[in-house]
Design an enzyme around this catalytic site. Sequence first.
Site, short mmCIF file in Angstrom:
data_model
loop_
_atom_site.label_atom_id
_atom_site.label_comp_id
_atom_site.label_asym_id
_atom_site.label_seq_id
_atom_site.Cartn_x
_atom_site.Cartn_y
_atom_site.Cartn_z
N TYR A 146 46.72 35.42 -19.29
CA TYR A 146 47.33 35.81 -19.52
C TYR A 146 48.14 37.55 -19.38
O TYR A 146 47.01 37.33 -20.76
CB TYR A 146 48.52 34.97 -20.94
CG TYR A 146 49.85 35.04 -20.79
CD1 TYR A 146 50.51 35.92 -19.76
CD2 TYR A 146 50.55 34.26 -21.51
CE1 TYR A 146 52.01 36.52 -19.84
CE2 TYR A 146 51.97 34.88 -22.13
CZ TYR A 146 53.07 35.63 -20.85
OH TYR A 146 54.22 35.89 -21.44
N LYS A 205 48.48 35.59 -14.84
CA LYS A 205 49.56 35.62 -15.40
C LYS A 205 49.87 37.02 -15.41
O LYS A 205 49.80 37.17 -16.89
CB LYS A 205 50.41 34.22 -16.38
CG LYS A 205 51.89 34.21 -16.71
CD LYS A 205 51.46 33.78 -18.00
CE LYS A 205 53.10 32.82 -18.46
NZ LYS A 205 53.52 32.61 -19.64
#
EC number: 4.2.1.41
Length: 306
Positions: free
Chosen positions: A144, A170
């Site tokens: 992420y 992400k």
Amino acid sequence: MPHLSPSEVARRLASGLLSFPVTHFRQDLSLDESAYRENIRWLGGYGAAGLFAAGGTGEFFSLTPAEVERAVTAAVEEVPRDLPVIAPAGYGTATAVEMARAAERSGAHGLLLLPPYLTEADQEGLAAHVRRVCAATDLGVIIYSRANAIFTDTTVARLAEDCPNLIGFKDGVGDIERMTRIYSRLGDRLTYIGGLPTAETFALPYLEMGVSTYSSAMFNFVPEFALRFYDAVQRRDRNTVYRYLNEFVLPYCEIRDRRAGYAVSIVKAGMRVIGRPAGPVRTPLVDLDETEQAMLDDLVRRISEE
């Protein structure tokens, strides 16, 4: 669900909208596991491509590692058989490694590696952090990129080469040039997930950069609308996408932006609107005030009448 290889998990996640459920608390802020389980069963009926338990919308930052393991275990036990569950890991490297191993014990199908706690780090340190977590688990790992863990294209490319079980990226930054560089370097090696707060606002332009899916927080309380929006994006139906943005998403963002942390608080407020309360948010977040709650009530009712 039978064991899934990291590549199969990546393929499934890329195929549809992603669910990031809230975590249920009682009024005393203790974990309400029975309500959480019931809600996971309800959400599981709407056909998401993957469920990310105890993620950012699930208040990962306020959960203890033991509570995270309980939430992931509960999600694995309650989702439909064909729905992959992705567990979170974060904080320092040693803690993230422990959480990755706990995710395996819980039966999770993949791992979302959130930014490290508190400290800034350069690219070399971030890469070492990811490598150690990937080496500690057989699960597919999604990094992420956000806050104090913003990865460059060269770092992501090195990690993809070094870590066979790195399956996803992400994006929580919204830097179009950075995202374009990453996709240009890696192409289909990774699954790309839109991860900005209220990711619907970026869904259409990001689709053109290889970001085929995104995390939908509003899926928690308006799942039918969230799926209609996702379908319109996939069809590149610009007229419908912008109509939905103007009718619901942008007014929703105006409420969200009234206070820091409302990206999570507004989702729990939405749960109250539809009669599926998930309790308050934990500090350091705060809940919407009465005026803001009324604004959201009106907005959800209008979109639900369509």
